[in-house]
Design a protein around this motif. Structure first.
Motif, PDB file in Angstrom:
ATOM      1  N   CYS A  24     -10.319 -13.783  -1.679  1.00  0.00           N
ATOM      2  CA  CYS A  24      -9.321 -12.823  -1.218  1.00  0.00           C
ATOM      3  C   CYS A  24      -9.505 -12.462   0.242  1.00  0.00           C
ATOM      4  N   ARG A  25     -10.467 -13.079   0.921  1.00  0.00           N
ATOM      5  CA  ARG A  25     -10.615 -12.858   2.355  1.00  0.00           C
ATOM      6  C   ARG A  25      -9.989 -14.004   3.147  1.00  0.00           C
ATOM      7  N   ALA A  26      -9.589 -15.040   2.464  1.00  0.00           N
ATOM      8  CA  ALA A  26      -9.088 -16.229   3.132  1.00  0.00           C
ATOM      9  C   ALA A  26      -7.582 -16.132   3.353  1.00  0.00           C
ATOM     10  N   GLY A 211     -10.015  -7.126   6.211  1.00  0.00           N
ATOM     11  CA  GLY A 211     -10.713  -7.642   5.041  1.00  0.00           C
ATOM     12  C   GLY A 211     -10.552  -6.856   3.767  1.00  0.00           C
ATOM     13  N   ALA A 212      -9.322  -6.483   3.433  1.00  0.00           N
ATOM     14  CA  ALA A 212      -9.090  -5.741   2.190  1.00  0.00           C
ATOM     15  C   ALA A 212      -9.501  -6.545   0.962  1.00  0.00           C
ATOM     16  N   GLY A 213      -9.538  -7.862   1.101  1.00  0.00           N
ATOM     17  CA  GLY A 213      -9.916  -8.711  -0.027  1.00  0.00           C
ATOM     18  C   GLY A 213     -11.294  -8.426  -0.568  1.00  0.00           C
ATOM     19  N   ALA A 214     -12.155  -7.801   0.230  1.00  0.00           N
ATOM     20  CA  ALA A 214     -13.496  -7.450  -0.240  1.00  0.00           C
ATOM     21  C   ALA A 214     -13.459  -6.440  -1.368  1.00  0.00           C
ATOM     22  N   LEU A 215     -12.316  -5.802  -1.566  1.00  0.00           N
ATOM     23  CA  LEU A 215     -12.192  -4.791  -2.617  1.00  0.00           C
ATOM     24  C   LEU A 215     -11.583  -5.355  -3.900  1.00  0.00           C
ATOM     25  N   ALA A 216     -11.382  -6.669  -3.958  1.00  0.00           N
ATOM     26  CA  ALA A 216     -10.727  -7.273  -5.119  1.00  0.00           C
ATOM     27  C   ALA A 216     -11.466  -6.987  -6.418  1.00  0.00           C
ATOM     28  N   ASP A 217     -12.787  -7.124  -6.402  1.00  0.00           N
ATOM     29  CA  ASP A 217     -13.545  -6.886  -7.626  1.00  0.00           C
ATOM     30  C   ASP A 217     -13.523  -5.418  -8.033  1.00  0.00           C
ATOM     31  N   ARG A 231      -1.581   1.880  -9.915  1.00  0.00           N
ATOM     32  CA  ARG A 231      -0.661   2.470  -8.938  1.00  0.00           C
ATOM     33  C   ARG A 231      -1.346   2.657  -7.584  1.00  0.00           C
ATOM     34  N   GLN A 232      -2.587   3.089  -7.608  1.00  0.00           N
ATOM     35  CA  GLN A 232      -3.314   3.264  -6.348  1.00  0.00           C
ATOM     36  C   GLN A 232      -3.535   1.918  -5.656  1.00  0.00           C
ATOM     37  N   ALA A 233      -3.846   0.899  -6.444  1.00  0.00           N
ATOM     38  CA  ALA A 233      -4.058  -0.428  -5.870  1.00  0.00           C
ATOM     39  C   ALA A 233      -2.776  -0.967  -5.250  1.00  0.00           C
ATOM     40  N   VAL A 234      -1.669  -0.779  -5.948  1.00  0.00           N
ATOM     41  CA  VAL A 234      -0.374  -1.236  -5.434  1.00  0.00           C
ATOM     42  C   VAL A 234      -0.011  -0.483  -4.158  1.00  0.00           C
ATOM     43  N   GLU A 235      -0.171   0.823  -4.176  1.00  0.00           N
ATOM     44  CA  GLU A 235       0.159   1.626  -2.994  1.00  0.00           C
ATOM     45  C   GLU A 235      -0.779   1.298  -1.834  1.00  0.00           C
ATOM     46  N   GLY A 236      -2.056   1.106  -2.147  1.00  0.00           N
ATOM     47  CA  GLY A 236      -3.022   0.814  -1.099  1.00  0.00           C
ATOM     48  C   GLY A 236      -2.805  -0.541  -0.469  1.00  0.00           C
ATOM     49  N   TYR A 237      -2.769  -1.599  -1.281  1.00  0.00           N
ATOM     50  CA  TYR A 237      -2.606  -2.937  -0.711  1.00  0.00           C
ATOM     51  C   TYR A 237      -1.168  -3.186  -0.277  1.00  0.00           C
ATOM     52  N   GLY A 238      -0.223  -2.470  -0.881  1.00  0.00           N
ATOM     53  CA  GLY A 238       1.169  -2.591  -0.465  1.00  0.00           C
ATOM     54  C   GLY A 238       1.347  -2.281   1.007  1.00  0.00           C
ATOM     55  N   ALA A 239       0.566  -1.313   1.517  1.00  0.00           N
ATOM     56  CA  ALA A 239       0.637  -0.976   2.944  1.00  0.00           C
ATOM     57  C   ALA A 239       0.142  -2.132   3.801  1.00  0.00           C
ATOM     58  N   VAL A 240      -0.889  -2.829   3.335  1.00  0.00           N
ATOM     59  CA  VAL A 240      -1.404  -3.988   4.067  1.00  0.00           C
ATOM     60  C   VAL A 240      -0.349  -5.086   4.120  1.00  0.00           C
TER      61      VAL A 240
END
Length: 248
Positions: A24-26, A211-217, A231-240
């Motif tokens: 998820c960092r690639a 590097g938001a992908g570091a939070l995948a796990d 919902r938090q994950a969607v809202e958080g990564y949605g901004a990225v």
């Protein structure tokens, strides 16, 4: 103390990012992250899975990989994308600034007068966009930080304004600072919120640092029978996905 704990947690997440999050960092970070969020959603009861499905549709539309898009088209089927309602907070801010003028608006905001007697943090946050110049934009932001930390004797329905307004100011400011790519101010704002160590803020912070992908796990591991994690994950990564990473 809360802010220090938040910073230590974030440092730990980056230092100890698990190997399974490497993909998820690639270049395929976005498809990978959506899969991570979906894996958390799959742990929900069936009725709640259906409830969160529409949250994925806007994110899936932003995917550039045709194969990834095809997977989501099949997965989501005919799920409709929610049409945004009129932004009444923004409309209230725009109307108030126009009606009272900038200086009087700031005075009413400081005193908590109508229309800022309810929802003051949100209205002030929306009004940032209507500041006449960069100096006044900074001025309202600093005023929001000051008000968040100021004691207030007012009560609404018997509840102290301090009980909820401080956290609301923190949340509104955190989102604004994330959008403006201002890390120090973001951390300052998050420390005011009710849940500074939440996944949403970790992902928002990653928009600034990269590097938001570091939070995948962490997304996968946080699954539960409650939809709030998804919902938090969607809202958080949605901004990225919507805004891209901040420039280095």
């Amino acid at each position: 103390m809360i802010r220090a704990g938040f910073l230590l947690l974030m440092a730990g997440l980056w230092a100890a990012a698990p190997a399974s999050a490497e993909a998820c960092r690639a270049a395929r970070e976005a498809p990978c992250m959506l899969e991570a969020i979906w894996s958390a959603a799959e742990e929900l009861p069936a009725n709640k899975q259906e409830r969160v499905k529409p949250l994925f549709a806007p994110l899936a539309l932003k995917l550039s990989d045709p194969k990834a898009k095809a997977v989501w088209d099949k997965r989501l089927g005919g799920v409709a994308i929610d049409v945004e309602d009129t932004d009444y907070v923004r409309l209230t801010a725009e109307t108030a600034v126009r009606e009272y003028g900038w200086e009087m608006f700031l005075q009413r905001a400081r005193d908590g007068l109508a229309p800022l007697h309810m929802g003051r943090p949100e209205i002030m946050g929306a009004a940032i966009e209507f500041a006449p110049d960069a100096k006044q934009r900074t001025r309202i932001i600093e005023m929001m930080f000051t008000l968040a930390g100021a004691a207030d004797s007012r009560t609404i329905s018997g509840i102290s304004v301090n009980a909820f307004e401080r956290a609301d100011f923190g949340h509104v400011l955190a989102e604004r600072m994330m959008r403006d790519c201002r890390l120090a101010e973001f951390d300052r704002a998050v420390s005011l919120t009710a849940a500074p160590e939440s996944l949403r803020y970790a992902l928002w912070r990653a928009r600034i640092t990269g590097g938001a992908g570091a939070l995948a796990d962490d997304i996968r591991a946080g699954s539960s029978e409650d939809t709030s994690h998804v919902r938090q994950a969607v809202e958080g990564y949605g901004a990225v996905m919507a805004l891209g990473y901040c420039p280095k």
